[in-house]
Design a protein around this motif. Structure first.
Motif, PDB file in Angstrom:
ATOM      1  N   TRP A 129      24.096  36.533  41.588  1.00  0.00           N
ATOM      2  CA  TRP A 129      25.076  36.876  40.558  1.00  0.00           C
ATOM      3  C   TRP A 129      24.745  38.273  40.062  1.00  0.00           C
ATOM      4  N   GLY A 130      25.575  39.256  40.419  1.00  0.00           N
ATOM      5  CA  GLY A 130      25.243  40.665  40.239  1.00  0.00           C
ATOM      6  C   GLY A 130      24.976  41.117  38.828  1.00  0.00           C
ATOM      7  N   VAL A 131      25.500  40.380  37.823  1.00  0.00           N
ATOM      8  CA  VAL A 131      25.350  40.824  36.439  1.00  0.00           C
ATOM      9  C   VAL A 131      24.141  40.201  35.739  1.00  0.00           C
ATOM     10  N   ALA A 132      23.372  39.400  36.464  1.00  0.00           N
ATOM     11  CA  ALA A 132      22.245  38.697  35.840  1.00  0.00           C
ATOM     12  C   ALA A 132      20.924  39.053  36.510  1.00  0.00           C
ATOM     13  N   ILE A 133      19.894  39.215  35.700  1.00  0.00           N
ATOM     14  CA  ILE A 133      18.551  39.448  36.219  1.00  0.00           C
ATOM     15  C   ILE A 133      18.151  38.267  37.105  1.00  0.00           C
ATOM     16  N   ASN A 134      17.580  38.577  38.267  1.00  0.00           N
ATOM     17  CA  ASN A 134      17.100  37.511  39.151  1.00  0.00           C
ATOM     18  C   ASN A 134      15.816  37.946  39.848  1.00  0.00           C
ATOM     19  N   ALA A 135      15.365  37.146  40.785  1.00  0.00           N
ATOM     20  CA  ALA A 135      14.087  37.414  41.448  1.00  0.00           C
ATOM     21  C   ALA A 135      14.126  38.688  42.283  1.00  0.00           C
ATOM     22  N   HIS A 136      15.313  39.169  42.611  1.00  0.00           N
ATOM     23  CA  HIS A 136      15.442  40.372  43.437  1.00  0.00           C
ATOM     24  C   HIS A 136      15.575  41.652  42.614  1.00  0.00           C
ATOM     25  N   THR A 137      15.700  41.527  41.307  1.00  0.00           N
ATOM     26  CA  THR A 137      15.978  42.679  40.444  1.00  0.00           C
ATOM     27  C   THR A 137      14.898  43.747  40.533  1.00  0.00           C
ATOM     28  N   ARG A 138      15.353  44.976  40.615  1.00  0.00           N
ATOM     29  CA  ARG A 138      14.436  46.132  40.551  1.00  0.00           C
ATOM     30  C   ARG A 138      14.666  46.826  39.212  1.00  0.00           C
ATOM     31  N   TRP A 139      13.638  46.844  38.392  1.00  0.00           N
ATOM     32  CA  TRP A 139      13.747  47.461  37.066  1.00  0.00           C
ATOM     33  C   TRP A 139      13.722  48.977  37.181  1.00  0.00           C
ATOM     34  N   ALA A 140      14.546  49.605  36.361  1.00  0.00           N
ATOM     35  CA  ALA A 140      14.676  51.057  36.447  1.00  0.00           C
ATOM     36  C   ALA A 140      15.011  51.659  35.086  1.00  0.00           C
ATOM     37  N   ILE A 141      14.826  52.944  34.990  1.00  0.00           N
ATOM     38  CA  ILE A 141      15.172  53.724  33.798  1.00  0.00           C
ATOM     39  C   ILE A 141      16.303  54.663  34.187  1.00  0.00           C
ATOM     40  N   ASP A 142      17.341  54.743  33.335  1.00  0.00           N
ATOM     41  CA  ASP A 142      18.436  55.672  33.619  1.00  0.00           C
ATOM     42  C   ASP A 142      18.857  56.390  32.339  1.00  0.00           C
ATOM     43  N   ILE A 143      19.688  57.390  32.502  1.00  0.00           N
ATOM     44  CA  ILE A 143      20.089  58.225  31.370  1.00  0.00           C
ATOM     45  C   ILE A 143      21.061  57.510  30.437  1.00  0.00           C
ATOM     46  N   TYR A 144      21.961  56.699  30.981  1.00  0.00           N
ATOM     47  CA  TYR A 144      22.980  56.049  30.160  1.00  0.00           C
ATOM     48  C   TYR A 144      22.358  55.174  29.069  1.00  0.00           C
ATOM     49  N   ASP A 145      21.471  54.267  29.444  1.00  0.00           N
ATOM     50  CA  ASP A 145      20.872  53.348  28.474  1.00  0.00           C
ATOM     51  C   ASP A 145      20.134  54.090  27.368  1.00  0.00           C
ATOM     52  N   ASN A 146      19.413  55.130  27.738  1.00  0.00           N
ATOM     53  CA  ASN A 146      18.626  55.868  26.751  1.00  0.00           C
ATOM     54  C   ASN A 146      19.497  56.730  25.852  1.00  0.00           C
ATOM     55  N   ALA A 147      20.551  57.304  26.395  1.00  0.00           N
ATOM     56  CA  ALA A 147      21.475  58.075  25.564  1.00  0.00           C
ATOM     57  C   ALA A 147      22.192  57.165  24.571  1.00  0.00           C
TER      58      ALA A 147
END
Length: 431
Positions: free
Chosen positions: A206-224
């Motif tokens: 399910w693409g919108v939910a964290i799962n065992a395959h998720t790769r955590w990342a940092i991006d500009i949108y969330d921080n802005a």
């Protein structure tokens, strides 16, 4: 539909005239803006649509990331009591750890496949959270600020829900981000890997939910978005209110760390991602060459860039848009991710290279705020003309075919176009 293409080609040429020709007669520009009937048309149509709160005809939910972008227009036609109550709903179903949901929906219509949340404080309603994203908390705080700016109703801040004021609950939402979505190594908030501001990850499931395959990342949108929310919180809180943390210092440190880790000075653009547990993409894929337009716009609005850098960012977005026949500055990313790298979303579809006025329209306020009004007016009009020609506010557009896609009454597009026109007209009224 040829007019958007022709107009945008004209925009590109316009932005690359000689420096002498770029020195506009402010009075003439202001007169053009004031007399442009297309701006009247688009605002009138937007107001007509903003009689509801759901994201659009294809959605039953009221999404906070969408509502945040059309709340100003809503307050032109909705009572402040209705708007206030809608904002309070998100606080009534806030998580114990401070997290804010994406959307609320009539419980009878809670059949979208999400993991729904319920609360005795909000009977008859269900809620859900797209856990890959990290913008819900920031979006709600920004929306409250807009509500107060337009209504003057500061009493909402002292409203109590289950013995906690809205001020306290906003701080709780920030604390959630620092506990659950924070990278100590980089001093920045994190989320799952998505495309720019998107809410779908490339991994299986399910693409919108964290799962065992998720790769955590940092991006500009969330921080802005987080920094904009902090600044809004500090601007609306009473002077006597004692905060739980020195939020101003945190916002300042995030800006420093964004410049250190995400801003690519030589390229004058933002790095798409910093990966915390490995990249989901192949080793040969050069992701840093992709231009993220939406996150870059939010960075500008958050005050992360100088005027010269803003001019360079804007120029890159305009150039990227000329690469496709029907693109405007709402073109999400360029180039799109190949299907081999992002199998959950094919190139030129949805957030992977679709054209979203929902974000392109936000650039207008950023440009006007930095005195780039000629550019703002020229870049807005292809989006305005497209909405008028299609007789609706569509969720996104295919840049290769010009086809309107998604919800035909997308309130996010209506809201940002309404705000963009307001920004230009406020400038024009002073000049």
């Amino acid at each position: 539909m040829k007019r958007p293409l022709l107009l945008f080609s004209a925009v590109f040429c316009f932005l690359h005239l000689t420096s002498t020709a770029q020195v506009a007669d402010k009075a003439a520009l202001a007169k053009s803006i004031r007399s442009d009937s297309r701006l009247d048309t688009i605002q009138a149509r937007a107001i007509k649509l903003l009689t509801g709160f759901s994201a659009g005809t294809s959605y039953d939910e009221v999404w906070i990331r969408d509502f945040n972008t059309f709340i100003k227009g809503s307050l032109k036609i909705q009572s402040k009591e209705k708007v206030r109550n809608m904002l309070l709903m998100f606080f009534k179903i806030q998580g114990e750890d401070g997290n804010i949901v994406d959307g609320v929906v009539d419980s009878a219509k809670a059949n979208g496949g999400y993991q729904y949340r319920y609360s005795a404080l909000l009977p008859g309603w269900a809620a859900h959270k797209n856990t890959v994203e990290t913008d819900q908390e920031s979006s709600l705080v920004q929306a409250v600020k807009k509500y107060i700016d337009l209504t003057g109703d500061v009493s909402i801040l002292s409203e109590q829900i289950n013995a906690k004021t809205i001020l306290q609950r906003m701080e709780d939402s920030f604390s959630y981000l620092l506990k659950d979505r924070w990278s100590e190594k980089y001093g920045l908030v994190k989320g799952a890997t998505t495309i720019d501001w998107g809410d779908v990850q490339p991994e299986k499931g399910w693409g919108v939910a964290i799962n065992a395959h998720t790769r955590w990342a940092i991006d500009i949108y969330d921080n802005a978005m987080f920094v904009m929310a902090i600044n809004d919180f500090l601007a609306m809180k009473p002077k006597a209110y004692q905060t739980q943390k020195d939020w101003a210092a945190l916002a300042s440190s995030i800006k420093v760390n964004v410049r250190k880790h995400l801003w690519m000075a030589a390229e004058q653009k933002y790095r798409p991602h910093i990966y915390l547990n490995g990249s989901p993409f192949s080793k040969t894929f050069e992701e840093d060459k992709i231009l993220y337009s939406g996150g870059s716009v939010c960075a500008i609005l958050a005050g992360f860039n100088t005027k010269k850098e803003i001019e360079n960012i804007n120029r890159q977005i305009v150039i990227a848009a000329t690469k496709e026949r029907h693109a405007t500055i709402g073109f999400t990313v360029y180039p799109p991710y190949p299907a081999t790298e992002f199998p959950n979303m094919l190139p030129y579809t949805y957030q992977n290279g679709g054209d979203w006025t929902w974000f392109g329209g936000r650039m207008i306020n950023g440009l006007v705020n930095h005195g780039l009004v000629q550019e703002a007016y020229a870049e807005l009009m292809p989006m305005v003309n497209r909405a008028i020609d299609h007789k609706g506010f569509y969720e996104w557009y295919n840049v290769q075919t010009g086809e309107a896609k998604g919800s035909g009454d997308f309130r996010g597009e209506a809201g940002v176009l309404y705000d963009a026109v307001e920004s230009l007209r406020q400038w024009a009224a002073k000049n």
